[in-house]
Write a protein that holds these residues in place. Structure first.
Motif, PDB file in Angstrom:
ATOM      1  N   GLY A 269     -41.049 -10.233   2.203  1.00 32.98           N
ATOM      2  CA  GLY A 269     -42.352  -9.619   1.083  1.00 32.98           C
ATOM      3  C   GLY A 269     -42.607 -10.889   0.964  1.00 32.98           C
ATOM      4  O   GLY A 269     -43.915 -10.907   0.582  1.00 32.98           O
ATOM      5  N   VAL A 270     -41.708 -11.155  -0.360  1.00 26.32           N
ATOM      6  CA  VAL A 270     -42.396 -12.315  -1.464  1.00 26.32           C
ATOM      7  C   VAL A 270     -42.418 -13.259  -0.906  1.00 26.32           C
ATOM      8  O   VAL A 270     -44.188 -13.903  -0.714  1.00 26.32           O
ATOM      9  CB  VAL A 270     -40.799 -12.580  -2.121  1.00 26.32           C
ATOM     10  CG1 VAL A 270     -41.204 -13.357  -3.263  1.00 26.32           C
ATOM     11  CG2 VAL A 270     -40.917 -11.100  -2.670  1.00 26.32           C
ATOM     12  N   LEU A 271     -41.898 -13.855   0.397  1.00 30.99           N
ATOM     13  CA  LEU A 271     -42.273 -15.234   1.517  1.00 30.99           C
ATOM     14  C   LEU A 271     -43.637 -14.794   2.120  1.00 30.99           C
ATOM     15  O   LEU A 271     -44.749 -16.066   1.387  1.00 30.99           O
ATOM     16  CB  LEU A 271     -41.518 -15.091   1.452  1.00 30.99           C
ATOM     17  CG  LEU A 271     -40.661 -15.757   1.835  1.00 30.99           C
ATOM     18  CD1 LEU A 271     -39.098 -16.319   2.570  1.00 30.99           C
ATOM     19  CD2 LEU A 271     -40.131 -17.150   1.154  1.00 30.99           C
ATOM     20  N   ALA A 272     -43.875 -13.873   2.129  1.00 30.68           N
ATOM     21  CA  ALA A 272     -45.969 -13.391   3.062  1.00 30.68           C
ATOM     22  C   ALA A 272     -46.241 -13.783   2.475  1.00 30.68           C
ATOM     23  O   ALA A 272     -47.277 -14.184   2.413  1.00 30.68           O
ATOM     24  CB  ALA A 272     -45.282 -12.530   3.673  1.00 30.68           C
ATOM     25  N   ALA A 273     -46.023 -12.655   0.564  1.00 32.26           N
ATOM     26  CA  ALA A 273     -47.306 -13.256  -0.399  1.00 32.26           C
ATOM     27  C   ALA A 273     -47.092 -14.296  -0.703  1.00 32.26           C
ATOM     28  O   ALA A 273     -48.948 -14.504  -0.906  1.00 32.26           O
ATOM     29  CB  ALA A 273     -46.945 -12.314  -1.362  1.00 32.26           C
ATOM     30  N   LEU A 274     -46.285 -14.746  -0.765  1.00 33.17           N
ATOM     31  CA  LEU A 274     -46.833 -16.397  -1.656  1.00 33.17           C
ATOM     32  C   LEU A 274     -46.559 -17.321  -0.197  1.00 33.17           C
ATOM     33  O   LEU A 274     -48.408 -18.474  -0.383  1.00 33.17           O
ATOM     34  CB  LEU A 274     -45.469 -16.825  -1.775  1.00 33.17           C
ATOM     35  CG  LEU A 274     -44.262 -16.152  -3.099  1.00 33.17           C
ATOM     36  CD1 LEU A 274     -43.677 -16.896  -3.479  1.00 33.17           C
ATOM     37  CD2 LEU A 274     -45.489 -17.216  -4.679  1.00 33.17           C
ATOM     38  N   THR A 275     -47.197 -17.542   1.003  1.00 34.00           N
ATOM     39  CA  THR A 275     -47.058 -17.968   2.111  1.00 34.00           C
ATOM     40  C   THR A 275     -49.697 -17.444   2.449  1.00 34.00           C
ATOM     41  O   THR A 275     -49.614 -18.601   2.443  1.00 34.00           O
ATOM     42  CB  THR A 275     -46.484 -17.517   3.319  1.00 34.00           C
ATOM     43  OG1 THR A 275     -45.530 -17.670   2.942  1.00 34.00           O
ATOM     44  CG2 THR A 275     -47.667 -18.405   4.304  1.00 34.00           C
ATOM     45  N   MET A 276     -49.524 -16.496   1.906  1.00 34.77           N
ATOM     46  CA  MET A 276     -50.849 -16.750   2.131  1.00 34.77           C
ATOM     47  C   MET A 276     -51.563 -17.149   1.313  1.00 34.77           C
ATOM     48  O   MET A 276     -52.608 -17.322   1.384  1.00 34.77           O
ATOM     49  CB  MET A 276     -50.822 -14.459   2.205  1.00 34.77           C
ATOM     50  CG  MET A 276     -50.735 -13.584   3.675  1.00 34.77           C
ATOM     51  SD  MET A 276     -51.476 -12.561   3.209  1.00 34.77           S
ATOM     52  CE  MET A 276     -49.936 -11.341   1.726  1.00 34.77           C
ATOM     53  N   VAL A 277     -50.987 -16.640  -0.038  1.00 33.94           N
ATOM     54  CA  VAL A 277     -51.903 -17.237  -1.493  1.00 33.94           C
ATOM     55  C   VAL A 277     -52.209 -18.475  -1.428  1.00 33.94           C
ATOM     56  O   VAL A 277     -52.861 -19.418  -1.466  1.00 33.94           O
ATOM     57  CB  VAL A 277     -51.730 -16.955  -2.514  1.00 33.94           C
ATOM     58  CG1 VAL A 277     -51.991 -17.192  -3.419  1.00 33.94           C
ATOM     59  CG2 VAL A 277     -51.061 -15.375  -2.228  1.00 33.94           C
ATOM     60  N   THR A 278     -50.691 -19.520  -1.277  1.00 33.74           N
ATOM     61  CA  THR A 278     -50.937 -21.092  -1.367  1.00 33.74           C
ATOM     62  C   THR A 278     -51.520 -21.940   0.022  1.00 33.74           C
ATOM     63  O   THR A 278     -52.197 -22.714  -0.022  1.00 33.74           O
ATOM     64  CB  THR A 278     -49.264 -21.468  -0.957  1.00 33.74           C
ATOM     65  OG1 THR A 278     -48.156 -20.590  -0.017  1.00 33.74           O
ATOM     66  CG2 THR A 278     -48.678 -21.209  -2.650  1.00 33.74           C
TER      67      THR A 278
END
Lengths: 120, 521
Positions: B281-290
């Motif tokens: 979940g954390v990786l997903a959010a960071l991937t979307m934003v970056t």
């Protein structure tokens, strides 16, 4: 026996990572080669060590006698062939890159990206 | 349905590209024959994939064992709804991109062996979608990689060589890590068959160790899928390749990583999802934003689109992190929609260069007048990527966001919505700069040449129009697609049908491979 293999794996891995982090293409190829072999060693240990008897069914028997585990050997053989071909390609690519860009430092190659401090 | 054997159905999508590859390599000095064979091969792949989808469409899982070795010992191939759908969409992309590749600099690519490498790539991709064995998956990954290396550096420009060095080193490193994970998993369970692992891994005493191995696989597949923080190789490399090459890369390569994540984390590592889910979940959010921030900062069309691949992968990971049936369905829908839209956008970027003179948004302009059809065709995938109704991206985003709200992951849902808005911003940037702005001198010069190329224009725009048509179809007639995604999610999460099809009623291999004495004398 396992201890020896584990040590060898550790040493190979350390050397591979050291070489991969250096800023020189030739050293990076060697690092990739060593890394591949370290992993092959790990697969070998994972598949159990021990008896050196080849995995052949003796005449008249219905199953295997005590023998070496053939599967990791098959896996490693495949992995060796694949990593060999990929390393061969990598060497050619690095040679071309060196020839065209005039450097062996991957950090100095910034043809494909905007220069530092400039977004676009 | 013709009564084809499962063995034939499962091997055809691999055999067709293999045969095409061989034929194209043989016809190397005869470009016209090579093109015909290449087109036929792509069409054959599409046909074979449709036959496969027909066989599994009612929910059956089909499997076959190579060399007739019983399941956990031989190499298995298996197809459920997800695998079959991925193979079908690979076939579709294969046809669209090979038509496009006939125009826009075809001769130089052909001299560098485009057609054999292209079908080698398709071979690796379909093999990865169909295999039921982790070591075999490694082999397909490598086949895909070596073909992609060849395609990426075709042309041998300085930028390509630089990009190639980074792409090659990171991808080799990551596949080697994957191989290490495979070896350790074999040491733990004594099997590498995915269905067999699904049965035997829950019986391993040390579930913490299983979770550790799962993280190793997350790392390896995540880097393939360009997940934060392992995505930097993608925008560093993709934009140097020629338009058809980068279109097929963008469509398929990262998605093989996503597919491997979906397959492994719903089947092999389903038991440790409670431990891994929050990390994803954390990786997903960071991937979307970056990803989307990278896209907002750039002015080269291909670099903007490359960063968008990264941010869109984040949405697929949201589905995997939430892992309710609706969320997995959202991820499946997102993968299928994104393959079509992304390939289409990169093909359009290629046409932009031909019709407008450059990939650089600052140097082109006024294309709404000189290429009005292209402007119209750009709007469909661009708005679909941003997630506007009634296009395919809207439904994919809707299902993903709704599922995360239902499961109480509000932060993920809000991030996904905000990233959607930023996506729209960067798509508007391409529209404003390339189409709406007053024409530049370079674009006026290119516009004249563009008007004169009749046949080439058809070859370039026909695949773009066809893919836009698919996007519109999924958007306007979404119910069967959503229904399909839901059914395939059910199949993924309740994996009994899969294990049953691969293993039959064979007992699970529970003993680790340790003591050889137990074997028969």
């Amino acid at each position: 026996m396992e201890t020896l293999y584990a040590l060898a794996f550790g040493v190979l891995l350390a050397a591979a990572l050291y070489l991969l982090m250096s800023r020189h293409l030739l050293r990076m190829v060697l690092g990739l080669l060593l890394l591949g072999n370290a992993v092959n060693l790990a697969i070998f240990v994972a598949g159990r060590l021990g008896s050196a008897v080849p995995p052949l069914v003796p005449e008249g028997a219905s199953g295997l006698a005590v023998s070496a585990n053939p599967l990791p050997q098959a896996l490693i053989l495949t992995a060796i062939v694949i990593s060999f071909s990929l390393v061969a390609f990598t060497v050619v690519l690095f040679e071309r890159a060196h020839h065209a860009l005039g450097t062996t430092d991957p950090d100095a190659m910034r043809e494909a990206e905007p220069a530092r401090g400039e977004t676009a | 349905m013709t009564p084809l054997s499962p063995h034939l159905l499962l091997t055809l999508p691999v055999a067709v590209p293999l045969a095409t590859l061989a034929l194209c390599a043989l016809l190397h000095s005869r470009p016209r024959a090579q093109r015909a064979v290449s087109l036929l091969g792509s069409a054959g792949l599409l046909l074979a994939s449709l036959l496969l989808l027909g066989a599994v469409f009612d929910g059956a899982v089909i499997a076959t064992q190579f060399g007739d070795w019983a399941a956990p010992f031989g190499i298995s191939f298996a197809a459920d709804l997800l695998s079959a759908a991925m193979v079908v969409i690979t076939g579709l992309m294969a046809v669209a991109v090979s038509v496009y590749a006939l125009a826009d600099g075809a001769r130089e690519r052909e001299r560098a062996g485009f057609h054999p490498l292209y079908h080698g790539l398709l071979l690796g991709v379909t093999g990865a979608f169909l295999t039921g064995d982790l070591f075999n998956l490694y082999v397909w990954f490598e086949i895909m990689l070596i073909a992609s290396f060849g395609l990426l550096v075709q042309g041998g420009t300085r930028a390509q060589l630089d990009a190639g060095v980074k792409y090659v080193v990171l991808n080799l490193l990551v596949t080697t890590l994957f191989l290490l994970g495979v070896g350790l998993l074999y040491g733990l369970t004594g099997t590498l068959n995915m269905a067999d692992l699904a049965r035997s891994l829950p019986q391993v005493q040390n579930q913490g160790l299983v979770a550790t191995l799962a993280v190793l696989f997350l790392l390896a597949f995540g880097a393939k899928a360009a997940v934060f923080p392992l995505f930097f190789w993608l925008p560093a490399a993709y934009h140097t390749a020629s338009a058809p090459v980068v279109a097929i890369f963008a469509a398929l390569l990262t998605k093989v990583g996503v597919y491997a994540l979906l397959r492994c984390f719903t089947l092999v590592f389903a038991g440790v999802h409670g431990l891994i889910g929050p990390v994803v979940g954390v990786l997903a959010a960071l991937t979307m934003v970056t990803g989307v921030l990278g896209a907002a900062a750039h002015y080269d069309v291909r670099r903007i689109l490359s960063f968008h691949i990264v941010s869109q992968i984040g949405y697929m990971l949201v589905g995997l992190a939430v892992a309710t049936p609706l969320a997995i369905a959202g991820a499946v829908l997102y993968v299928l929609h994104h393959i079509v839209v992304k390939a289409n956008l990169f093909l359009i970027a290629g046409v932009l260069r031909v019709a407008g003179g450059s990939y650089d948004l600052k140097r082109i302009g006024g294309l709404h007048r000189s290429a009005p059809l292209l402007a119209l065709l750009f709007v469909v995938p661009a708005l679909s990527l941003a997630g506007l109704p009634p296009l395919s991206g809207f439904w994919a985003k809707f299902v993903v966001i709704r599922s995360s709200l239902e499961a109480g992951h509000v932060a993920l849902a809000v991030t996904a919505l905000a990233v959607g808005a930023l996506t729209l911003y960067s798509m508007l940037k391409i529209w404003n700069e390339a189409f709406w702005k007053a024409p530049t001198a370079l674009s006026q010069q290119a516009a004249g040449a563009w008007r004169d190329r009749g046949r080439e224009r058809v070859l370039l725009l026909a695949p773009v129009a066809a893919l836009a048509g698919i996007t519109l179809t999924i958007g306007l007639w979404s119910e069967p697609f959503v229904d399909f995604a839901l059914r395939s999610a059910d199949q993924l999460l309740g994996h009994e049908a899969y294990t049953q099809a691969v293993l039959g009623n064979a007992a699970p291999v529970t003993a680790p491979p340790a003591p050889p004495e137990e074997l028969l004398p």
